[in-house]
Design a protein around this motif. Structure first.
Motif, PDB file in Angstrom:
ATOM      1  N   TRP A  95       0.835  -1.201   0.000  1.00 45.58           N
ATOM      2  CA  TRP A  95       0.000   0.000   0.000  1.00 45.58           C
ATOM      3  C   TRP A  95       0.871   1.253   0.000  1.00 45.58           C
ATOM      4  N   LYS A  96       0.436   2.255  -0.728  1.00 43.33           N
ATOM      5  CA  LYS A  96       1.134   3.549  -0.730  1.00 43.33           C
ATOM      6  C   LYS A  96       0.101   4.675  -0.620  1.00 43.33           C
ATOM      7  N   LEU A  97       0.431   5.663   0.170  1.00 47.16           N
ATOM      8  CA  LEU A  97      -0.366   6.884   0.239  1.00 47.16           C
ATOM      9  C   LEU A  97       0.142   7.838  -0.832  1.00 47.16           C
ATOM     10  N   VAL A  98      -0.733   8.213  -1.756  1.00 44.98           N
ATOM     11  CA  VAL A  98      -0.377   9.132  -2.828  1.00 44.98           C
ATOM     12  C   VAL A  98      -0.768  10.552  -2.391  1.00 44.98           C
ATOM     13  N   VAL A  99       0.179  11.471  -2.449  1.00 49.09           N
ATOM     14  CA  VAL A  99      -0.086  12.879  -2.152  1.00 49.09           C
ATOM     15  C   VAL A  99       0.227  13.668  -3.414  1.00 49.09           C
ATOM     16  N   ASN A 100      -0.793  14.301  -3.995  1.00 49.77           N
ATOM     17  CA  ASN A 100      -0.573  14.987  -5.271  1.00 49.77           C
ATOM     18  C   ASN A 100      -1.481  16.210  -5.381  1.00 49.77           C
ATOM     19  N   VAL A 103       0.870  20.431  -5.203  1.00 51.63           N
ATOM     20  CA  VAL A 103       2.033  20.274  -4.339  1.00 51.63           C
ATOM     21  C   VAL A 103       3.297  20.416  -5.172  1.00 51.63           C
ATOM     22  N   LYS A 104       4.390  20.755  -4.508  1.00 50.71           N
ATOM     23  CA  LYS A 104       5.662  20.915  -5.203  1.00 50.71           C
ATOM     24  C   LYS A 104       6.356  19.572  -5.430  1.00 50.71           C
ATOM     25  N   THR A 105       6.153  18.644  -4.492  1.00 50.92           N
ATOM     26  CA  THR A 105       6.787  17.328  -4.586  1.00 50.92           C
ATOM     27  C   THR A 105       5.756  16.235  -4.335  1.00 50.92           C
ATOM     28  N   PRO A 106       5.178  15.635  -5.381  1.00 53.55           N
ATOM     29  CA  PRO A 106       4.240  14.525  -5.170  1.00 53.55           C
ATOM     30  C   PRO A 106       4.903  13.400  -4.384  1.00 53.55           C
ATOM     31  N   LEU A 107       4.117  12.742  -3.534  1.00 55.13           N
ATOM     32  CA  LEU A 107       4.662  11.712  -2.657  1.00 55.13           C
ATOM     33  C   LEU A 107       3.959  10.376  -2.857  1.00 55.13           C
ATOM     34  N   GLU A 148       3.911  19.368   4.723  1.00 54.88           N
ATOM     35  CA  GLU A 148       5.190  20.072   4.668  1.00 54.88           C
ATOM     36  C   GLU A 148       6.188  19.309   3.807  1.00 54.88           C
ATOM     37  N   LYS A 149       6.154  18.008   3.896  1.00 52.17           N
ATOM     38  CA  LYS A 149       7.058  17.177   3.103  1.00 52.17           C
ATOM     39  C   LYS A 149       6.759  17.317   1.610  1.00 52.17           C
ATOM     40  N   ALA A 150       5.479  17.431   1.288  1.00 51.83           N
ATOM     41  CA  ALA A 150       5.088  17.593  -0.120  1.00 51.83           C
ATOM     42  C   ALA A 150       5.310  19.020  -0.605  1.00 51.83           C
ATOM     43  N   GLY A 151       5.109  19.982   0.272  1.00 50.54           N
ATOM     44  CA  GLY A 151       5.229  21.383  -0.116  1.00 50.54           C
ATOM     45  C   GLY A 151       4.009  21.825  -0.913  1.00 50.54           C
ATOM     46  N   LEU A 152       3.325  22.855  -0.441  1.00 49.64           N
ATOM     47  CA  LEU A 152       2.105  23.294  -1.112  1.00 49.64           C
ATOM     48  C   LEU A 152       2.412  24.302  -2.206  1.00 49.64           C
ATOM     49  N   ALA A 153       1.733  24.137  -3.323  1.00 47.89           N
ATOM     50  CA  ALA A 153       1.848  25.106  -4.415  1.00 47.89           C
ATOM     51  C   ALA A 153       0.968  26.313  -4.089  1.00 47.89           C
ATOM     52  N   PRO A 154       1.306  27.499  -4.629  1.00 49.20           N
ATOM     53  CA  PRO A 154       0.484  28.678  -4.390  1.00 49.20           C
ATOM     54  C   PRO A 154      -0.965  28.431  -4.823  1.00 49.20           C
ATOM     55  N   GLY A 155      -1.904  28.871  -3.996  1.00 53.90           N
ATOM     56  CA  GLY A 155      -3.320  28.734  -4.328  1.00 53.90           C
ATOM     57  C   GLY A 155      -3.996  27.527  -3.731  1.00 53.90           C
ATOM     58  N   ALA A 156      -3.239  26.581  -3.183  1.00 53.01           N
ATOM     59  CA  ALA A 156      -3.853  25.402  -2.567  1.00 53.01           C
ATOM     60  C   ALA A 156      -4.669  25.838  -1.350  1.00 53.01           C
ATOM     61  N   ARG A 157      -5.905  25.319  -1.243  1.00 56.89           N
ATOM     62  CA  ARG A 157      -6.795  25.728  -0.148  1.00 56.89           C
ATOM     63  C   ARG A 157      -7.358  24.555   0.642  1.00 56.89           C
ATOM     64  N   MET A 227      -6.520   6.467   0.649  1.00 57.70           N
ATOM     65  CA  MET A 227      -5.576   6.017  -0.372  1.00 57.70           C
ATOM     66  C   MET A 227      -4.763   7.174  -0.958  1.00 57.70           C
ATOM     67  N   GLY A 228      -5.341   8.359  -0.923  1.00 56.38           N
ATOM     68  CA  GLY A 228      -4.641   9.492  -1.507  1.00 56.38           C
ATOM     69  C   GLY A 228      -5.114  10.808  -0.915  1.00 56.38           C
ATOM     70  N   ILE A 229      -4.245  11.795  -0.967  1.00 53.54           N
ATOM     71  CA  ILE A 229      -4.574  13.156  -0.536  1.00 53.54           C
ATOM     72  C   ILE A 229      -4.261  14.077  -1.710  1.00 53.54           C
ATOM     73  N   GLU A 230      -5.264  14.811  -2.131  1.00 55.85           N
ATOM     74  CA  GLU A 230      -5.114  15.721  -3.265  1.00 55.85           C
ATOM     75  C   GLU A 230      -5.298  17.154  -2.766  1.00 55.85           C
ATOM     76  N   LEU A 231      -4.325  18.006  -3.050  1.00 56.86           N
ATOM     77  CA  LEU A 231      -4.422  19.423  -2.687  1.00 56.86           C
ATOM     78  C   LEU A 231      -5.047  20.176  -3.856  1.00 56.86           C
ATOM     79  N   VAL A 232      -6.086  20.947  -3.547  1.00 55.77           N
ATOM     80  CA  VAL A 232      -6.851  21.629  -4.582  1.00 55.77           C
ATOM     81  C   VAL A 232      -7.162  23.052  -4.158  1.00 55.77           C
ATOM     82  N   ASP A 233      -7.614  23.850  -5.138  1.00 60.91           N
ATOM     83  CA  ASP A 233      -8.071  25.202  -4.821  1.00 60.91           C
ATOM     84  C   ASP A 233      -9.592  25.284  -4.728  1.00 60.91           C
ATOM     85  N   SER A 234     -10.309  24.243  -5.208  1.00 59.86           N
ATOM     86  CA  SER A 234     -11.757  24.176  -5.097  1.00 59.86           C
ATOM     87  C   SER A 234     -12.205  22.739  -5.329  1.00 59.86           C
ATOM     88  N   PHE A 235     -13.490  22.485  -5.108  1.00 61.07           N
ATOM     89  CA  PHE A 235     -14.054  21.143  -5.289  1.00 61.07           C
ATOM     90  C   PHE A 235     -14.797  20.990  -6.609  1.00 61.07           C
TER      91      PHE A 235
END
Length: 257
Positions: A95-100, A103-107, A148-157, A227-235
């Motif tokens: 299993w892997k947790l996907v963080v995308n 973000v500056k660095t997908p995990l 913090e490990k992934a680093g947020l891109a500008p505009g992520a809410r 399974m995953g965490i997605e950083l977004v500016d809206s839904f």
């Protein structure tokens, strides 16, 4: 039931009652007027809570003696998919947790990776919208450290949690569970990605291998089988566009207690 939860339901109930539209739950969900009132009440609740409490004010924590002898699994207790069945068979070794997303660095983080990060243990009360509560001891990595490990891109809410469980097959053929919180709650010290409960690895009924604990909100916000965490500016481009499985079906997005 806590005073905060009672007060919150009173505020919402009073607002709805004032419209003279108390015609049953289904009718309420379908009523544009009622939905508008509920959304305003939700905004009032969130604004009041954020105004009255510091961003880092903690939910109440309990002692070992307070842990509930039974903490029932609600919602999905066994995701019905071949992929998940394979993961449970090998104890989530693959299993892997996907963080995308924004973000500056997908995990791609394994369970071992998460357990190697600094952890937090907390004994808190889970308040379900169905009216029951239970106290459990949770161990996991603070969500803020992962972000913090992934680093947020500008505009992520918002952080959106994509899960392994299907609660129902909707008209588009997908009932995949998802939830979301804003970055204020994401960085709250008690918001953790829990991999342990009551001194053991998380059990399947409680969301193995990973679930969200966001202790200042009601239970349906505590997404299981993450399974995953997605950083977004809206839904707007995610499922029904309201920020969560139940929110798309009429629940409030902000479920603060």
């Amino acid at each position: 039931m806590s005073f905060d939860l009672t007060r919150r339901r009173f505020l919402i109930g009073s607002s709805v009652a004032a419209t003279g539209l108390l015609t049953g739950c289904d009718a309420m969900v379908e009523s544009t007027a009622v939905n508008d009132i509920l959304q305003k009440a939700e905004g009032l609740t969130m604004g009041a809570q954020r105004l009255l409490m510091s961003q880092h004010t903690l939910a109440r924590e309990f002692s070992e003696a307070d842990i509930s002898p039974v903490f029932k699994g609600n919602g999905t207790t066994q995701p019905d998919s071949e992929d998940y069945a394979r993961m449970t068979e090998n104890k989530f070794a693959d299993w892997k947790l996907v963080v995308n997303g924004m973000v500056k660095t997908p995990l791609n983080l394994s369970l071992a990776d998460l357990k190697a990060m600094p952890s937090r243990t907390q004994i808190t009360r889970h308040d379900c919208v169905e009216g029951w509560s239970a106290i459990g001891k949770w161990m996991g990595v603070p969500l803020g450290l992962v972000l913090e490990k992934a680093g947020l891109a500008p505009g992520a809410r918002y952080a959106v949690f994509h899960c392994a469980d299907d609660l129902e097959q909707t008209l588009d053929g997908s009932g995949r569970y998802y939830e979301s919180i804003d970055l204020v709650d994401a960085w709250h010290p008690q918001t953790i990605l829990a991999y342990g409960m009551n001194g053991r690895d998380l059990e399947v009924a409680h969301g193995a291998p990973l679930r969200l604990r966001v202790e200042r909100q009601l239970g349906y916000k505590h997404a299981k089988y993450v399974m995953g965490i997605e950083l977004v500016d809206s839904f707007r481009n995610i499922a029904g566009g309201k920020g969560g499985f139940w929110e798309d079906r009429g629940y409030e997005w902000y479920a603060g207690i």
